[in-house]
Design a protein around this motif. Structure first.
Motif, short mmCIF file in Angstrom:
data_model
loop_
_atom_site.label_atom_id
_atom_site.label_comp_id
_atom_site.label_asym_id
_atom_site.label_seq_id
_atom_site.Cartn_x
_atom_site.Cartn_y
_atom_site.Cartn_z
N LEU A 25 0.97 -1.12 0.00
CA LEU A 25 -0.02 0.04 0.24
C LEU A 25 0.85 1.39 -0.06
CD1 LEU A 25 -2.96 -1.04 2.41
CD2 LEU A 25 -2.91 -1.26 0.03
N PHE A 26 2.11 1.16 -0.22
CA PHE A 26 2.99 2.44 -0.38
C PHE A 26 3.78 1.98 -1.81
CE2 PHE A 26 6.93 0.23 0.98
CZ PHE A 26 6.35 -0.67 1.86
N SER A 27 4.48 3.10 -2.25
CA SER A 27 5.28 2.85 -3.55
C SER A 27 5.55 4.26 -3.77
CB SER A 27 4.63 2.25 -4.57
OG SER A 27 5.28 2.10 -5.71
N GLY A 28 6.83 4.33 -4.57
CA GLY A 28 7.25 5.91 -4.83
C GLY A 28 8.20 6.14 -3.95
N LEU A 29 8.87 7.44 -4.34
CA LEU A 29 9.88 7.86 -3.44
C LEU A 29 9.59 9.52 -3.75
CD1 LEU A 29 12.08 7.01 -1.59
CD2 LEU A 29 13.78 7.19 -3.51
N ASP A 30 8.97 10.15 -2.75
CA ASP A 30 8.76 11.52 -2.93
C ASP A 30 10.19 12.27 -2.29
OD1 ASP A 30 6.42 13.77 -3.01
OD2 ASP A 30 8.10 14.11 -1.47
N PRO A 31 10.70 13.12 -3.27
CA PRO A 31 12.18 13.60 -3.05
C PRO A 31 12.11 14.66 -1.91
CG PRO A 31 11.05 14.70 -5.11
CD PRO A 31 10.18 13.39 -4.69
N HIS A 32 10.60 15.35 -1.86
CA HIS A 32 10.82 16.23 -0.63
C HIS A 32 10.84 15.24 0.85
CE1 HIS A 32 9.61 18.76 -3.85
NE2 HIS A 32 10.57 19.48 -3.32
N ALA A 33 9.64 14.51 0.77
CA ALA A 33 9.71 13.61 1.95
C ALA A 33 10.91 12.85 2.30
CB ALA A 33 8.44 12.74 1.73
N LEU A 34 11.69 12.53 1.33
CA LEU A 34 13.16 11.90 1.58
C LEU A 34 14.05 12.84 1.99
CD1 LEU A 34 14.75 9.49 1.41
CD2 LEU A 34 15.50 10.15 -1.07
N ALA A 35 13.70 14.10 1.63
CA ALA A 35 14.80 15.20 1.87
C ALA A 35 14.43 15.51 3.48
CB ALA A 35 14.17 16.52 1.39
N GLY A 36 13.05 15.33 3.73
CA GLY A 36 12.70 15.58 5.40
C GLY A 36 13.26 14.27 6.27
N ARG A 37 13.47 13.27 5.51
CA ARG A 37 13.74 12.08 6.46
C ARG A 37 15.25 11.99 6.52
NH1 ARG A 37 10.87 8.40 2.36
NH2 ARG A 37 12.08 6.69 3.10
N ILE A 38 16.01 12.52 5.42
CA ILE A 38 17.55 12.55 5.87
C ILE A 38 17.79 13.59 6.79
CG2 ILE A 38 19.46 13.34 4.60
CD1 ILE A 38 18.50 12.02 2.02
N ILE A 39 17.09 14.73 7.02
CA ILE A 39 17.22 15.69 7.90
C ILE A 39 16.91 15.07 9.25
CG2 ILE A 39 16.37 17.82 8.70
CD1 ILE A 39 16.28 18.73 5.71
N THR A 40 15.65 14.51 9.16
CA THR A 40 15.51 13.79 10.58
C THR A 40 16.47 12.94 11.04
OG1 THR A 40 13.10 13.99 9.56
CG2 THR A 40 13.83 12.30 11.80
N VAL B 21 -2.19 -2.14 -6.60
CA VAL B 21 -2.23 -0.77 -5.81
C VAL B 21 -1.57 0.32 -6.58
CG1 VAL B 21 -1.72 0.24 -3.76
CG2 VAL B 21 -2.05 -2.15 -3.70
N LEU B 22 -2.48 1.34 -6.76
CA LEU B 22 -1.95 2.57 -7.54
C LEU B 22 -1.62 3.57 -6.72
CD1 LEU B 22 -4.60 1.06 -9.53
CD2 LEU B 22 -3.20 2.64 -11.13
N ALA B 23 -0.45 3.40 -5.97
CA ALA B 23 -0.27 4.37 -4.99
C ALA B 23 1.13 5.54 -5.37
CB ALA B 23 0.33 3.55 -3.62
N ASN B 24 1.88 4.97 -6.52
CA ASN B 24 3.07 5.70 -6.91
C ASN B 24 2.68 6.67 -7.59
OD1 ASN B 24 5.47 6.50 -7.92
ND2 ASN B 24 6.22 4.54 -8.06
N PRO B 25 2.82 8.06 -6.98
CA PRO B 25 2.41 9.40 -7.78
C PRO B 25 3.23 9.59 -9.27
CG PRO B 25 4.18 9.79 -5.96
CD PRO B 25 3.77 8.36 -5.84
N THR B 26 4.29 8.75 -9.40
CA THR B 26 4.87 9.13 -10.59
C THR B 26 4.42 8.18 -11.87
OG1 THR B 26 6.71 7.29 -10.55
CG2 THR B 26 7.09 9.62 -9.63
#
Lengths: 506, 506
Positions: free
Chosen positions: B106-121, B481-486
């Motif tokens: 139920l998850f797929s894709g790699l949002d770059p801004h979310a990933l940026a937030g995760r790296i900062i976290t 499951v169509l969850a990947n925004p790309t």
């Protein structure tokens, strides 16, 4: 789908042969953004964030900070430049827990290999439940847990990484009651006699939180006395067990602590194991803080007897600096207790007709469904440092503790609460106006006000962070934690001089 | 400390005016390592990991993979070059969940801004318990939760991020029983009458796991019938409530589901809220999967009535792609129920004599102690995309679902299990040898074997990943499951053609 929306769907679909706007599907823009963000992380969080010449925190009052951060989420998206500015602000106003003057919690420092593992974990964004989608991490978790178990003294067993030590402790409680009363899973606690578990008054607060959450109730936690040093007294445990039985309760678990939160005390595990053996009780060791001492040949005697436990909670994100969160629950059990206790065989996830050995799908061992990968950061750090490197860190933390203790004894205005046996050093800073006034009736009350004032001053200045607390009848004292592997003697000297300087007018 | 080790401590201490070997305290080496690792992440996990022309997974048998990864942890540390090689291997053999042909969860894709937030976290490595050490994130979590609550329809309330939807659901159960029987926290379930909670047979398995973990027992979960579409039937809920009461149990909670795991069904919340109101039951909505539909003005009617719930679990790490884990528990309560239910006032962490408003120390709302920061990734992504951008993602997923459904209807050999109302599309691929043989007695049994075979083939080829499961009396079918925004239409076309190609000889 309703009629009204079908048109809209068609409209959207017309555009769906191309990806959405913003960055979706534009790999060059994605890379450029992430490179910029990573540059900010390197500059602000890593270089400045771990430099003793920078501030450890940038205090702002909540209302002001809200304004500065402009937190509100809007309908319109923002430009990349604005987003990068936000990344800078978030880091700037955050506390630098990797800073050499961050002594505030049971974790500190920023291990670069662990951080590398964490960044990779985030970029792979998978869940630890099946071999299908986490092949590397299913095998890696098994290997890391095996290594931790070997340090406990077990050549077989089971285990899992949990989201924090509190939940590891709850797992132990749930496993212990399930082992004794497997009926509990289906029929609940009402089908069981009243249960009692035992832990010392120095234990972590997660034991009572867990008892409440698991439906046992905090009354089921029988508090065993600790000695002056903070260690559970086995004779009192015996007494509490008899008392509970006399009151009609069934004892089922003893939770010992290896490395208590405030004093850093180690319960006498061998003596407690004797009691558990006599009464056939599950022995859990909450070694969330102290477990990493097992890596040190010099100091691991503090946990003598741990191999007799049924379960151990150990957080390598604390003393080993693996990064939040890395919390292992280790079990001596080889009967698949974890899966029997927690499993529910969801058919959409743990299909039994898979083309590989479904024993590799470890997700049914836990009460979570999706579960973060917590093994890579520890594994990579271990590969880089080796067991020897990690052992040196532990030994060095003990050695620096000795240095701090001697300095405290030598300096006027500092007083040890007690000789530490671990890397928690509890001490008072007695300001000039209170020195030599111990016999005065309001001494303790006045001393209690010192730590909060100094804390406020150091935080507002951003020079360092150290925790304080009252404890029993003792007035507020500082708890210094030597967990950061990059600490040097100069950092210890700084701590003491800074307290003197911040408190000279008190 | 024992005598024998004092000498060693002195020896170690002599070296302690300098940092440890390896990278500790060498900022240039740390930066160089992290830059190298980040380059590998960009190349392998992000560029290749999200490229449709690369493999989605690199299947290896467990024993071979163990050899390739050389997992064992040794005493000696390794060189930087070896460590970088290990980083490459870990990424190479991991499944690429950000890949446009990863349809498995139920998850797929790699949002770059979310990933940026995760790296900062990760680089800030703090814990969400106090304003003292997480000032930015305490305020940010509050703001993000406020936004999510507003989408539910509440202008006040409470909430917290949990380590996954399963634990969010457990929180709801614990809060509901505590609200009705505050005694439970102290005295446990034995002091209470037998309790009953209600959920449909389509609910997530965490409800029964939670009932077992919380000491209620799985028997306390009363399973309500669902209709053909997978929606809970309110009339059967009424019947089950009467039945439970007649058996002497006290109903206390209904857990509705918005977006079931397999079929993607939405329970009729308004009708269920009526029942709950009539019987004074806590209404929890497990919207872990479907909650993100609230962002879409077009589709949010699927959750009509959610504002009448007492609690909502919503995982933005699923459809919004915020990254594991991002799981909010939202509450309508304004009476501080969360803190009263879970709090234990640990004096070493939640000191009451702090110099700021201690209401900002939110850590006592949870059963964890240390808690990861899960808000930044969602906040940063929201800032970048805006509510509008996220709404477009949701609408687009629905639109692509329509496209897939029409294609399935048009192509020979594909059969819908049912018309989807969400972005789960359940369908069979009927291979040539089974077409037109529906009436044959072993059709269902043979059809069941198709999905596992195709799954094995696609995984070993690395072309795509899609989940399958049996369901009730239905033979194994695929759940797309169509969850990947790309995702674009070409990815859907690929899915169908690839299944045809993989299954043409069956």
């Amino acid at each position: 789908m309703r009629n009204g929306s079908t048109l809209l769907a068609d409209f959207i679909l017309m555009a769906a042969s191309k990806p959405l706007a913003a960055l979706d599907g534009d790999p060059m823009a994605v890379e450029a953004l992430l490179r910029d963000v990573f540059g900010i992380v390197i500059d602000e969080a890593i270089r400045k964030g771990t430099s003793a010449s920078e501030k450890v925190c940038e205090w702002k009052e909540p209302e002001e900070l809200k304004q500065l951060l402009d937190l509100e989420l809007q309908s319109q998206g923002e430009s990349q430049e604005q987003i990068l500015e936000r990344c800078r602000a978030v880091i700037h106003y955050s506390v630098k827990t990797g800073h050499p003057r961050f002594f505030n919690q049971l974790f500190s420092g920023l291990d670069p290999h662990a951080l590398a593992g964490r960044i990779i974990t985030e970029s792979l964004n998978t869940s630890q439940y099946t071999y299908e989608i986490a092949p590397v991490f299913v095998l890696m978790e098994e290997e890391v847990l095996k290594k931790l178990r070997a340090l406990v003294g077990w050549n077989a067993g089971d285990g899992v990484f949990c989201p924090g030590g509190s939940i590891s402790n709850m797992y132990a409680m749930n496993l212990a009651r399930y082992q004794r009363y497997p009926d509990c899973k289906q029929r609940g606690l009402r089908a069981l006699p009243p249960l009692a578990l035992f832990t010392s008054k120095e234990c972590h607060y997660s034991i009572s939180k867990g008892a409440a959450f698991l439906g046992l109730g905090t009354d089921s936690v029988r508090v065993v006395k600790a000695d002056e040093r903070g260690k559970m007294i086995p004779e009192d445990l015996e007494r509490q067990i008899s008392l509970a039985e006399a009151e009609g309760s069934v004892p089922f678990l003893v939770s010992a602590t290896s490395g208590t939160t405030v004093l850093g005390a180690f319960d006498p595990l061998d003596a407690l194991a004797d009691v558990c053996q006599r009464h056939r009780l599950w022995l859990h060791v909450d070694a969330a803080w102290g477990g990493s001492v097992l890596l040190s040949r010099t100091h691991r005697h503090l946990l003598d007897g741990i191999q007799r436990a049924d379960s151990v909670a150990w957080n390598p994100h604390k003393l080993l600096g693996a990064g939040l969160q890395c919390s292992a629950l280790l079990l001596r059990d080889t009967s698949n207790l974890l899966k029997r206790c927690h499993g529910s065989q969801a058919s959409y996830l743990f299909q039994q007709d898979k083309f590989y050995d479904v024993a590799l799908d470890t997700g049914d061992k836990v009460v979570q469904c999706g579960r973060r990968v917590d093994c890579l950061k520890l594994w990579l750090m271990w590969k880089a440092q080796g067991g020897q490197g990690l052992e040196q860190r532990v030994d060095r933390a003990f050695a620096l503790t000795r240095y701090l203790v001697e300095e405290i004894k030598a300096r006027e205005g500092f007083e040890l609460v007690m000789e530490p046996e671990f890397v928690n050093v509890c001490f008072w800073f007695v300001p000039p106006s209170l020195r030599g006034k111990k016999e005065s009736p309001d001494y303790s009350q006045k001393l209690s006000q010192v730590a909060p004032v100094l804390k406020e001053r150091m935080v507002k200045k951003g020079s360092m962070m150290i925790g304080y607390q009252p404890h029993g009848t003792r007035a507020n004292f500082f708890r210094m934690v030597l967990a950061n592997p990059t600490l040097v003697k100069a950092d210890i000297d700084f701590l003491l001089c800074e307290l003197e300087s911040l408190g000279q007018d008190l």
